[in-house]
Design an enzyme around this catalytic site. Structure first.
Site, short mmCIF file in Angstrom:
data_model
loop_
_atom_site.label_atom_id
_atom_site.label_comp_id
_atom_site.label_asym_id
_atom_site.label_seq_id
_atom_site.Cartn_x
_atom_site.Cartn_y
_atom_site.Cartn_z
N ASP A 1 0.84 -1.20 0.00
CA ASP A 1 0.00 0.00 0.00
C ASP A 1 0.88 1.25 0.00
O ASP A 1 1.60 1.51 0.95
CB ASP A 1 -0.90 -0.03 1.25
CG ASP A 1 -1.76 1.20 1.37
OD1 ASP A 1 -1.89 1.94 0.37
OD2 ASP A 1 -2.32 1.43 2.47
N ASP B 1 -3.99 3.98 2.65
CA ASP B 1 -5.45 3.89 2.84
C ASP B 1 -5.85 2.47 3.24
O ASP B 1 -7.04 2.15 3.32
CB ASP B 1 -6.21 4.37 1.60
CG ASP B 1 -6.00 3.44 0.41
OD1 ASP B 1 -5.13 2.53 0.48
OD2 ASP B 1 -6.69 3.61 -0.61
N ASP C 1 -1.80 -0.95 -3.78
CA ASP C 1 -2.00 -0.14 -4.99
C ASP C 1 -0.76 -0.17 -5.88
O ASP C 1 0.25 -0.82 -5.54
CB ASP C 1 -2.36 1.30 -4.61
CG ASP C 1 -1.40 1.88 -3.57
OD1 ASP C 1 -0.20 1.53 -3.62
OD2 ASP C 1 -1.84 2.65 -2.70
N ASP D 1 -4.88 -9.15 -16.22
CA ASP D 1 -6.02 -10.04 -16.08
C ASP D 1 -7.09 -9.58 -17.05
O ASP D 1 -7.44 -8.40 -17.07
CB ASP D 1 -6.55 -9.96 -14.64
CG ASP D 1 -6.89 -11.32 -14.08
OD1 ASP D 1 -7.74 -11.99 -14.68
OD2 ASP D 1 -6.30 -11.69 -13.04
N ASP E 1 -9.55 -14.72 -17.37
CA ASP E 1 -10.46 -15.17 -16.32
C ASP E 1 -11.58 -16.05 -16.88
O ASP E 1 -12.25 -15.66 -17.84
CB ASP E 1 -11.07 -13.92 -15.66
CG ASP E 1 -11.76 -14.21 -14.35
OD1 ASP E 1 -11.07 -14.59 -13.40
OD2 ASP E 1 -13.00 -14.04 -14.29
N GLU F 1 -7.75 -19.32 -17.78
CA GLU F 1 -8.24 -20.01 -16.58
C GLU F 1 -9.43 -20.86 -16.99
O GLU F 1 -10.42 -20.35 -17.49
CB GLU F 1 -8.66 -19.00 -15.52
CG GLU F 1 -8.99 -19.68 -14.20
CD GLU F 1 -9.95 -18.89 -13.32
OE1 GLU F 1 -9.92 -19.09 -12.10
OE2 GLU F 1 -10.74 -18.09 -13.84
N HIS G 1 -4.93 -16.35 -5.91
CA HIS G 1 -5.78 -15.53 -5.03
C HIS G 1 -7.12 -16.19 -4.71
O HIS G 1 -7.90 -15.64 -3.94
CB HIS G 1 -6.01 -14.18 -5.70
CG HIS G 1 -6.80 -14.31 -6.97
ND1 HIS G 1 -6.31 -14.95 -8.10
CD2 HIS G 1 -8.06 -13.94 -7.28
CE1 HIS G 1 -7.24 -14.95 -9.04
NE2 HIS G 1 -8.31 -14.33 -8.58
N ASP G 2 -7.42 -17.32 -5.34
CA ASP G 2 -8.68 -18.02 -5.08
C ASP G 2 -8.49 -19.27 -4.22
O ASP G 2 -9.46 -19.95 -3.89
CB ASP G 2 -9.31 -18.50 -6.40
CG ASP G 2 -9.77 -17.35 -7.28
OD1 ASP G 2 -10.11 -16.28 -6.74
OD2 ASP G 2 -9.81 -17.55 -8.51
O1 TEU Z 1 -12.27 -17.53 -10.73
C1 TEU Z 1 -13.14 -18.45 -11.26
C2 TEU Z 1 -13.25 -19.74 -10.57
O2 TEU Z 1 -13.78 -20.68 -11.10
C3 TEU Z 1 -12.76 -19.88 -9.23
O3 TEU Z 1 -11.48 -20.14 -8.95
C4 TEU Z 1 -13.60 -19.29 -8.20
O4 TEU Z 1 -13.03 -18.19 -7.60
C5 TEU Z 1 -13.80 -20.33 -7.17
O5 TEU Z 1 -14.30 -21.43 -7.80
C6 TEU Z 1 -14.77 -19.94 -6.16
O6 TEU Z 1 -15.03 -21.08 -5.41
C7 TEU Z 1 -12.10 -16.33 -11.39
C8 TEU Z 1 -11.25 -15.40 -10.56
O7 TEU Z 1 -9.98 -15.95 -10.38
C9 TEU Z 1 -11.96 -15.12 -9.28
O8 TEU Z 1 -11.19 -14.35 -8.39
C10 TEU Z 1 -13.24 -14.42 -9.62
O9 TEU Z 1 -14.00 -14.24 -8.45
C11 TEU Z 1 -14.07 -15.21 -10.64
O10 TEU Z 1 -13.31 -15.69 -11.71
C12 TEU Z 1 -15.11 -14.31 -11.24
O11 TEU Z 1 -14.49 -13.34 -12.03
#
Ligand code: TEU
Length: 596
Positions: A28, A32, A36, A105, A213, A291, A364-365
């Site tokens: 950051d 805030d 960023d 992305d 994505d 993805e 991140h997921d």
């Molecule tokens: O993720 C899509 C996806 O299928 C996942 O990994 C999802 O976050 C997970 O199944 C939830 O259980 C992508 C992005 O990486 C994610 O951060 C977004 O939220 C999603 O698409 C929608 O844009």
């Protein structure tokens, strides 16, 4: 800006390592509490020292931030929360000056409901942009807005129905994710043209490619209108057994949409068209990674066969679905090492001749790699994180490092629901508790699988808020930042960071890591992950004890010979020349020798 790069081979990304930054949680710059671009710009030395080749930046575009930027309201501008377009230009220049590339992305399965396109589309049934999204009337014999009137019973990945009623224009719109993420209708060639033009705009600005994505959801299975179907979309069955592989659809209330939206009939056509319109005419040096939840090896081969002109590689989900039970993501199930090897091994074999793998433990997921696949207890954390890294980076494919993974960052000690921020987790809590699940049971699953585990701030030092922010962080910093942080690791040769550095450097110098044939050894072994990589006369042996058990012996052909071979890399010291391959808890080694 591609002219700044020296000439590069078409498949340069085979020897590259990608580092993912989730900007909200990285650094950051303006205090805030939210990461960023200024913060990221001030931390590029970290990436440089690690030696990565590419930065994948999660979305920084204008967004109402319902899903932290995966809901985009303007594709051609940076959200003020993250900074300015000028700072993004600075980032491109700064990375290129250091010999790194930037991939952005690309979130084009859906936009934000606050995107101008959707505002126009929802304004009236006659609007020229109406067909840019999926609008449908209520189900036959039902009144719009009432329960059960949704055009199909499909559930959204983030709980609830995949349809939201728009009273003003008197129809429902489709959103496979949140109601603030309406799905674009790729059947419209105007939609496709608009996306291509936006992509070209970014490439002309100097970015080096895209992480796309959920790109395998863009072609929906539309069928001719017949009785029993609503306006060309098949219904699906409530309580169907096909739990969506990546999602968390509540199967008792909703139907799984995935048979109708995953890898749909026009997907290859759309990807090939995108390749022609956006990438084909440009010099090498770009990278595309799609993805693709719920994709199989066979499909991946088609998506990544260079001759077909679709994508360079995909993110598959098989190995991150192994710990999901029949009811989906929150139905946490045990996973064995044998299953993991079977799965990753099949992808190695399946893409050996045609296509290419991407390799990842986390993003991140996903929960933190060391907590999920390893052992994050203090006595095992460092070895376990480095053993996992060794195994992954020695596979054939392009490795992705998620911010903090190179430090061995762990899942967070979330207590109650007030500690969570992610909409998926919050919705799951509401849905499951309303269903009668106990609060504690729901929290146990969230602590294990919530995406927030990956989103706690990057741990830079042992000071206040781990050096992430001078303000109040938007999500709590993990208290273990006092032990686990970058400052403590970057100069320590025994650190997780140092080990990642070595692995990345090895990929840059050892051709067998890039191109070598993969052969799995001991597939049924419950503790050892062992394989060879062979290329020309060079053979690498990777052997790792992915367990806390001591004294695990690898009984492979010529073990004594291997034990005497050159030790290229290890996560613990090996004294003398042992006569057999015996490994302590979470110990990993890479040997090399030359065979005629
Ligand atoms: O993720 C899509 C996806 O299928 C996942 O990994 C999802 O976050 C997970 O199944 C939830 O259980 C992508 C992005 O990486 C994610 O951060 C977004 O939220 C999603 O698409 C929608 O844009």
């Amino acid at each position: 800006m591609t002219e700044h790069h020296p000439p590069v081979p078409r498949d340069w990304w085979k020897s590259a390592v990608v580092y993912q930054v989730y900007p909200r949680s990285f650094a950051d710059g303006d205090s805030d509490g939210v990461g960023d671009l200024a913060g990221l710009l001030s931390r590029l030395d970290h990436l440089d020292r690690l030696g990565v080749d590419v930065l994948w930046l999660s979305p920084v575009f204008r967004s109402p931030m319902d899903d932290n930027g995966y809901d985009i309201s303007d594709y051609r501008d940076v959200d003020p929360l993250f900074g300015t377009l000028a700072q993004l230009d600075d980032l491109i220049a700064a990375l290129h000056a250091r010999g790194m590339r930037l991939i952005m992305d690309l979130v084009v399965n859906h936009t934000s409901d606050e995107h101008q396109w959707f505002a126009e589309s929802r304004s009236s049934k006659d609007d020229p942009r109406r067909e840019w999204y999926w609008w449908r009337p209520p189900r036959d014999g039902h009144v719009g807005g009432e329960p059960g009137a949704e055009p199909t019973p499909w559930g959204s990945v983030f709980s609830g129905s995949a349809w939201t009623w728009d009273a003003d224009s008197g129809e429902y719109y489709l959103h496979l994710f949140s109601p603030k993420q309406p799905d674009l209708n790729w059947e419209s060639h105007e939609v496709r043209r608009a996306v291509h033009s936006m992509m070209n705009w970014w490439l002309d600005r100097g970015v080096d490619g895209f992480r796309m994505d959920v790109i395998n959801l863009i072609s929906k299975r539309v069928v001719p209108i017949t009785p029993g179907l609503t306006a060309g979309l098949p219904m699906g069955e409530v309580g169907g057994t096909d739990a969506p592989s990546a999602g968390s659809v509540d199967a008792t209330t909703y139907a799984d949409a995935s048979p109708y939206v995953v890898n749909g009939p026009r997907l290859h056509e759309f990807l090939q068209e995108m390749h022609r319109e956006v990438f084909a005419g440009r010099p090498p040096g770009l990278l595309t990674v799609g993805e693709m939840p719920a994709s199989t090896v066979d499909q991946a081969q088609l998506f990544t066969d260079p001759a077909r002109g679709e994508l360079d590689m995909i993110f598959q989900f098989e190995h991150v679905d192994l710990d999901s039970g029949p009811a989906g993501k929150w139905d946490v199930a045990p996973m064995t090492l044998v299953q993991l090897k079977q799965s990753l091994g099949r992808w190695q074999t399946g893409l050996a001749d045609v296509g290419w793998n991407s390799l990842y433990w986390g993003n991140h997921d996903q929960p933190r790699a060391v907590s999920r696949f390893g052992d994050d207890r203090p006595e095992h954390r460092v070895r376990s994180a480095t053993a996992l890294a060794t195994v992954l980076h020695l596979h054939r494919g392009t490795p992705y490092v998620y911010q903090g993974e190179e430090l061995g960052m762990t899942n967070a000690p979330f207590a109650g629901i007030e500690d969570f921020r992610d909409l998926e987790s919050l919705n799951q809590y509401d849905t499951a508790t309303a269903h009668g699940d106990s609060i504690e049971d729901v929290l146990v699953a969230l602590r294990c699988k919530s995406r927030d585990n990956a989103r706690t701030p990057m741990q830079w030092d042992d000071g206040p808020h781990a050096g992430f922010t001078g303000g109040e962080p938007w999500i709590s910093v993990n208290p273990n930042h006092r032990e686990i942080n970058a400052a403590a690791q970057v100069d320590d040769p025994e650190s997780v960071f140092a080990h990642y550095r070595q692995l990345i450097a090895l990929r840059h110098t050892e051709q067998a890591v890039v191109d070598g044939d993969f052969e799995m050894l001991l597939p049924e072994h419950e503790q050892l992950y062992a394989f060879t990589r062979s290329c020309g006369g060079t053979v690498l042996l990777v052997v790792a004890n992915l367990s806390a058990q001591d004294g695990v012996v690898a009984e492979i052909d010529d073990a004594a010979g291997w034990a005497a071979a050159e030790l290229v890399l290890a996560n613990s010291s090996v004294d003398g020349v042992p006569r057999r391959l015996e490994l302590g808890p979470w110990e990993a080694r890479v040997y090399r020798r030359f065979e005629a």
